[in-house]
Design a protein around this motif. Structure first.
Motif, short mmCIF file in Angstrom:
data_model
loop_
_atom_site.label_atom_id
_atom_site.label_comp_id
_atom_site.label_asym_id
_atom_site.label_seq_id
_atom_site.Cartn_x
_atom_site.Cartn_y
_atom_site.Cartn_z
N GLU A 25 -14.00 -14.66 -10.81
CA GLU A 25 -14.48 -14.38 -9.45
C GLU A 25 -13.51 -14.90 -8.39
OE1 GLU A 25 -16.88 -12.44 -8.49
OE2 GLU A 25 -17.66 -12.09 -10.49
N VAL A 26 -13.00 -16.12 -8.58
CA VAL A 26 -12.10 -16.71 -7.58
C VAL A 26 -10.79 -15.94 -7.52
CG1 VAL A 26 -10.80 -18.79 -6.97
CG2 VAL A 26 -13.19 -18.98 -7.69
N GLN A 27 -10.31 -15.44 -8.66
CA GLN A 27 -9.05 -14.68 -8.67
C GLN A 27 -9.15 -13.39 -7.86
OE1 GLN A 27 -8.23 -14.46 -12.92
NE2 GLN A 27 -6.57 -15.92 -12.68
N GLU A 28 -10.35 -12.92 -7.59
CA GLU A 28 -10.52 -11.68 -6.82
C GLU A 28 -10.37 -11.88 -5.31
OE1 GLU A 28 -14.05 -9.60 -8.02
OE2 GLU A 28 -13.43 -9.54 -10.11
N ILE A 29 -10.32 -13.15 -4.86
CA ILE A 29 -10.13 -13.42 -3.44
C ILE A 29 -8.71 -13.01 -3.05
CG2 ILE A 29 -10.06 -15.21 -1.64
CD1 ILE A 29 -12.01 -16.84 -3.45
N ASP A 30 -8.58 -12.30 -1.93
CA ASP A 30 -7.26 -11.87 -1.47
C ASP A 30 -6.31 -13.05 -1.34
OD1 ASP A 30 -7.89 -9.20 -1.34
OD2 ASP A 30 -8.27 -9.20 0.83
N GLY A 31 -5.11 -12.90 -1.90
CA GLY A 31 -4.08 -13.90 -1.75
C GLY A 31 -4.06 -14.97 -2.83
N VAL A 32 -5.09 -15.03 -3.68
CA VAL A 32 -5.12 -16.07 -4.72
C VAL A 32 -4.06 -15.76 -5.77
CG1 VAL A 32 -6.48 -17.05 -6.61
CG2 VAL A 32 -7.50 -16.76 -4.35
N GLU A 33 -3.23 -16.78 -6.05
CA GLU A 33 -2.14 -16.63 -7.01
C GLU A 33 -2.45 -17.29 -8.34
OE1 GLU A 33 0.91 -18.49 -4.67
OE2 GLU A 33 1.45 -16.60 -3.69
N ASN A 34 -3.20 -18.40 -8.31
CA ASN A 34 -3.48 -19.14 -9.54
C ASN A 34 -4.79 -19.90 -9.39
OD1 ASN A 34 -2.75 -20.11 -12.19
ND2 ASN A 34 -2.32 -22.08 -11.24
N VAL A 35 -5.55 -19.96 -10.51
CA VAL A 35 -6.80 -20.71 -10.54
C VAL A 35 -6.78 -21.58 -11.79
CG1 VAL A 35 -9.32 -20.60 -10.63
CG2 VAL A 35 -8.03 -18.82 -9.42
N THR A 36 -6.99 -22.88 -11.62
CA THR A 36 -7.07 -23.80 -12.76
C THR A 36 -8.41 -24.51 -12.68
OG1 THR A 36 -4.69 -24.16 -12.62
CG2 THR A 36 -5.95 -25.73 -13.93
N VAL A 37 -9.17 -24.46 -13.77
CA VAL A 37 -10.48 -25.09 -13.81
C VAL A 37 -10.47 -26.21 -14.85
CG1 VAL A 37 -12.94 -24.74 -14.22
CG2 VAL A 37 -11.59 -22.91 -13.17
N ASP A 38 -10.90 -27.41 -14.43
CA ASP A 38 -11.05 -28.54 -15.34
C ASP A 38 -12.54 -28.71 -15.61
OD1 ASP A 38 -9.93 -30.87 -16.77
OD2 ASP A 38 -11.17 -31.97 -15.34
N LEU A 39 -12.97 -28.28 -16.78
CA LEU A 39 -14.40 -28.27 -17.11
C LEU A 39 -15.06 -29.65 -17.03
CD1 LEU A 39 -16.91 -26.69 -17.99
CD2 LEU A 39 -16.14 -26.95 -20.35
N PRO A 40 -14.46 -30.72 -17.60
CA PRO A 40 -15.14 -32.03 -17.56
C PRO A 40 -15.42 -32.53 -16.14
CG PRO A 40 -13.38 -32.06 -19.18
CD PRO A 40 -13.25 -30.77 -18.41
N THR A 41 -14.53 -32.28 -15.20
CA THR A 41 -14.72 -32.79 -13.84
C THR A 41 -15.29 -31.76 -12.88
OG1 THR A 41 -12.51 -32.16 -13.11
CG2 THR A 41 -12.75 -34.35 -14.11
N GLY A 42 -15.23 -30.47 -13.26
CA GLY A 42 -15.68 -29.41 -12.38
C GLY A 42 -14.67 -29.06 -11.30
N ALA A 43 -13.46 -29.63 -11.41
CA ALA A 43 -12.43 -29.38 -10.39
C ALA A 43 -11.85 -27.98 -10.56
CB ALA A 43 -11.32 -30.41 -10.49
N VAL A 44 -11.85 -27.22 -9.47
CA VAL A 44 -11.26 -25.89 -9.46
C VAL A 44 -10.10 -25.94 -8.46
CG1 VAL A 44 -11.64 -23.44 -8.98
CG2 VAL A 44 -13.47 -24.80 -10.01
#
Length: 68
Positions: free
Chosen positions: A24-43
């Motif tokens: 879903e986040v990758q569909e935002i205009d201009g987004v080049e990279n998305v990294t998700v850390d599951l244990p911390t919830g950091a996106v």
């Protein structure tokens, strides 16, 4: 110039959750990279232009989760 911001997403419990949020986040205009850390919830999102936080919130909610 790319910008990078990190958001905290609550409710993710597995790899499928990570994939849903990433997709879903990758569909935002201009987004080049998305990294998700599951244990911390950091996106961490790298984008070509400054991100609109409401767009990120909408994408996260579309995936079924919430920004912390």
């Amino acid at each position: 110039m790319s910008t990078t911001r990190t958001f905290t997403v609550t409710g993710m419990t597995c790899g499928h959750c990570v994939a849903s949020v990433t997709e879903e986040v990758q569909e935002i205009d201009g987004v080049e990279n998305v990294t998700v850390d599951l244990p911390t919830g950091a996106v961490t999102i790298t984008s070509a232009a400054p991100l609109d936080e409401s767009a990120v919130q909408a994408a996260v909610e579309e995936a079924g989760y919430q920004l912390a």
